[in-house]
Design a protein around this motif. Structure first.
Motif, PDB file in Angstrom:
ATOM      1  N   HIS A  98       0.801  -1.293   0.407  1.00  0.00           N
ATOM      2  CA  HIS A  98       0.084  -0.399  -0.089  1.00  0.00           C
ATOM      3  C   HIS A  98       1.028   1.438   0.146  1.00  0.00           C
ATOM      4  N   LEU A  99       2.054   0.990   0.346  1.00  0.00           N
ATOM      5  CA  LEU A  99       3.237   1.884   0.103  1.00  0.00           C
ATOM      6  C   LEU A  99       2.656   3.323  -1.163  1.00  0.00           C
ATOM      7  N   PRO A 100       2.093   3.000  -2.536  1.00  0.00           N
ATOM      8  CA  PRO A 100       1.924   4.141  -3.315  1.00  0.00           C
ATOM      9  C   PRO A 100       0.525   4.881  -3.414  1.00  0.00           C
ATOM     10  N   GLU A 101       0.007   4.701  -2.353  1.00  0.00           N
ATOM     11  CA  GLU A 101      -0.398   5.254  -2.066  1.00  0.00           C
ATOM     12  C   GLU A 101      -1.169   6.209  -1.368  1.00  0.00           C
ATOM     13  N   LEU A 102       0.093   6.273  -0.039  1.00  0.00           N
ATOM     14  CA  LEU A 102       0.281   7.273   0.822  1.00  0.00           C
ATOM     15  C   LEU A 102       1.312   8.434   0.118  1.00  0.00           C
ATOM     16  N   ARG A 103       0.971   9.696   0.822  1.00  0.00           N
ATOM     17  CA  ARG A 103       1.143  10.963   0.431  1.00  0.00           C
ATOM     18  C   ARG A 103       1.668  11.654   2.294  1.00  0.00           C
ATOM     19  N   GLY A 104       3.576  11.709   1.479  1.00  0.00           N
ATOM     20  CA  GLY A 104       5.060  12.065   2.720  1.00  0.00           C
ATOM     21  C   GLY A 104       5.525  11.033   2.573  1.00  0.00           C
ATOM     22  N   PRO A 105       6.990  11.669   3.087  1.00  0.00           N
ATOM     23  CA  PRO A 105       7.886  11.308   3.257  1.00  0.00           C
ATOM     24  C   PRO A 105       7.674   9.488   4.114  1.00  0.00           C
ATOM     25  N   ILE A 106       8.158   8.245   3.223  1.00  0.00           N
ATOM     26  CA  ILE A 106       8.215   6.966   4.077  1.00  0.00           C
ATOM     27  C   ILE A 106       9.273   7.004   4.273  1.00  0.00           C
ATOM     28  N   LEU A 107       9.753   6.468   5.351  1.00  0.00           N
ATOM     29  CA  LEU A 107      10.552   5.358   6.573  1.00  0.00           C
ATOM     30  C   LEU A 107       9.926   4.029   6.006  1.00  0.00           C
ATOM     31  N   LEU A 108      10.485   2.690   5.759  1.00  0.00           N
ATOM     32  CA  LEU A 108      10.260   1.299   5.553  1.00  0.00           C
ATOM     33  C   LEU A 108      11.611   1.053   5.916  1.00  0.00           C
ATOM     34  N   LEU A 109      11.105   0.125   7.066  1.00  0.00           N
ATOM     35  CA  LEU A 109      11.614  -0.727   7.834  1.00  0.00           C
ATOM     36  C   LEU A 109      11.472  -2.438   7.460  1.00  0.00           C
ATOM     37  N   THR A 136       9.553   0.660  -5.587  1.00  0.00           N
ATOM     38  CA  THR A 136       9.362   1.560  -6.474  1.00  0.00           C
ATOM     39  C   THR A 136       8.239   1.637  -7.476  1.00  0.00           C
ATOM     40  N   TYR A 137       7.394   2.284  -7.976  1.00  0.00           N
ATOM     41  CA  TYR A 137       6.302   2.633  -8.056  1.00  0.00           C
ATOM     42  C   TYR A 137       6.534   3.386  -9.421  1.00  0.00           C
ATOM     43  N   ARG A 138       5.938   2.563 -10.858  1.00  0.00           N
ATOM     44  CA  ARG A 138       5.697   3.830 -12.038  1.00  0.00           C
ATOM     45  C   ARG A 138       7.284   5.100 -12.032  1.00  0.00           C
ATOM     46  N   GLY A 139       8.086   3.995 -11.705  1.00  0.00           N
ATOM     47  CA  GLY A 139       9.416   5.172 -11.837  1.00  0.00           C
ATOM     48  C   GLY A 139       9.998   5.588 -10.650  1.00  0.00           C
ATOM     49  N   ARG A 140       9.002   5.585  -9.716  1.00  0.00           N
ATOM     50  CA  ARG A 140       9.262   6.732  -8.275  1.00  0.00           C
ATOM     51  C   ARG A 140       9.810   5.209  -7.476  1.00  0.00           C
ATOM     52  N   VAL A 141      10.765   6.087  -7.169  1.00  0.00           N
ATOM     53  CA  VAL A 141      11.375   5.100  -5.649  1.00  0.00           C
ATOM     54  C   VAL A 141       9.965   5.328  -4.707  1.00  0.00           C
ATOM     55  N   LEU A 142       9.719   4.815  -4.125  1.00  0.00           N
ATOM     56  CA  LEU A 142       8.951   4.669  -2.783  1.00  0.00           C
ATOM     57  C   LEU A 142       9.352   5.133  -1.044  1.00  0.00           C
ATOM     58  N   PRO A 143      10.061   4.744  -1.006  1.00  0.00           N
ATOM     59  CA  PRO A 143      10.979   5.177   0.669  1.00  0.00           C
ATOM     60  C   PRO A 143      11.423   5.575   0.067  1.00  0.00           C
ATOM     61  N   ALA A 144      11.591   7.342   1.136  1.00  0.00           N
ATOM     62  CA  ALA A 144      12.599   8.417   1.538  1.00  0.00           C
ATOM     63  C   ALA A 144      13.669   7.920   2.210  1.00  0.00           C
ATOM     64  N   ALA A 145      13.410   6.363   3.028  1.00  0.00           N
ATOM     65  CA  ALA A 145      14.494   5.866   3.720  1.00  0.00           C
ATOM     66  C   ALA A 145      14.225   4.740   4.087  1.00  0.00           C
ATOM     67  N   LEU A 146      15.105   4.207   3.040  1.00  0.00           N
ATOM     68  CA  LEU A 146      14.763   2.136   3.865  1.00  0.00           C
ATOM     69  C   LEU A 146      16.101   2.109   4.699  1.00  0.00           C
TER      70      LEU A 146
END
Length: 390
Positions: free
Chosen positions: A99-110, A142-152
């Protein structure tokens, strides 16, 4: 009707809030497994009066049983999914790719377990999968060429090399942070006596813990009668079962299958770490709990093993090279003795396989979170509290 929570967000939030001007942090909980991992991380920011933490459970085409109840039991403010995807968050914290592509804002993925890279070669979610996956692949990050997490967040330096091969465009988002779950377990080792007391285990008594991940090649899947066999020989046996097994089968069915006087059935949300620390012998499989048990110096024997479905160089493969295998036709006490003799060598292999920043995860993760929030960190060092009994 889609109801909205009248909370500290939205255009008229200023008329409702008591503490104003907070940065909003969203914890995304699609599974209990992801949720328990986030509960370790959120205290790094949620005690700050400059931040407001909220939770959401994704409600799309399917959901996992029990997740909503688990999240609400934490006492946090739960935002409906349809409202969460409409808001611009200052920080989104997730321990699942879902569900990460649906969210707005910088994502920290753990990671949601030991290591950011999967131990299984093929995903259990894709029936009959023919292409190996690692958990650090382009289609997940990634989603449609966009890296999803701002920090991994990566627990181990070696995972950067894997990421460079599987999704090089995300390499500049990667931060090697270590493993906060393991750090908390290490910090809890001096409390071992307290955990044993909570389980009713005396100083002169032996606690055997069975650790089972989910799927048909887990301990419970292959050896459903193992706990009963152990109870014939040992007075105190505990079972730590992956939260997804509880979610798929339901608490009532799990309890019915495993009802046996003397078996300690550890709840899926909390208590498993305390039980592992309290244990004198852990019988496990390729799941994260077994790896954590090995890394903190618990004697470990592998009750089942998935064979060719392990990724080369994975944490599970490391454990499999050093831990003894269970032989059902042989005396159990002697097999425990073998596990005890191999404990030091197993720990020496397991700990550096899981983390390359032992005891440093709290500081590293907090620095990342405040950087994404765009505010200075508090002056005092972050705490690494002992894990609760339950």
């Amino acid at each position: 009707m889609n109801l909205w929570i009248r909370g500290p967000l939205g255009p008229d939030a200023a008329a409702r809030t008591t503490v104003a001007g907070c940065k909003t942090v969203l914890a995304v909980v699609p599974t209990m497994t992801a949720g328990t991992r986030l509960l370790d991380v959120l205290p790094l920011v949620e005690t700050d009066f400059r931040t407001q933490t909220l939770f959401t459970v994704p409600h799309t085409t399917d959901v996992w049983h029990g997740v909503e109840e688990f999240v609400r039991a934490q006492g946090g403010l739960v935002v409906p999914w349809h409202q969460a995807v409409r808001h611009e968050w200052d920080l989104v914290v997730a321990a699942s790719h879902r569900h990460l592509p649906e969210l707005r804002g910088p994502i920290l993925l753990l990671p949601h377990g030991a290591g950011a890279a999967m131990s299984r070669k093929y995903s259990r979610k894709a029936n009959g999968a023919a292409i190996p996956t690692t958990g650090l692949d382009r289609e997940l990050l990634t989603y449609r060429g966009r890296v999803l997490p701002a920090a991994l967040a990566l627990p181990h330096e070696g995972e950067r090399d894997l990421l460079a091969r599987r999704c090089p465009e995300a390499l500049d988002r990667a931060v090697v942070t270590g493993d906060l779950c393991l750090d908390r377990m290490r910090a809890s080792l001096p409390s071992r006596h307290r955990y044993r007391q909570a389980l009713g285990i005396g100083d002169d008594q032996l606690l055997v813990t069975v650790s089972s991940t989910w799927s048909a090649d887990s301990v419970l899947g292959r050896l459903p009668s193992l706990c009963r066999r152990l109870l014939d020989e040992f007075a105190h046996v505990a079972l730590v079962l992956h939260p997804q097994a509880w979610a798929v089968h339901g608490r009532r069915q799990i309890a019915a299958w495993l009802s046996r006087s003397g078996l300690r059935l550890i709840p899926p949300d909390e208590g498993w770490r305390a039980a592992v620390i309290a244990s004198d012998w852990v019988l496990g499989d390729h799941g994260s709990t077994t790896a954590y048990a090995a890394a903190i110096g618990r004697p470990v024997t592998l009750a089942t093993w998935p064979g060719g479905n392990l990724r080369e160089g994975s944490i599970a493969e490391v454990i499999g090279k050093h831990a003894p295998r269970l032989r059902l036709g042989r005396p159990l006490a002697a097999q425990r003795d073998t596990a005890v003799r191999r404990t030091t060598a197993l720990r020496s292999a397991a700990l550096p396989a899981i983390t390359s920043r032992p005891d440093g995860a709290a500081a590293a993760l907090r620095a990342v979170m405040y950087d994404l929030l765009g505010i200075p960190e508090p002056a005092q060092a972050p705490a690494v509290p002992a894990v609760p009994c339950a």
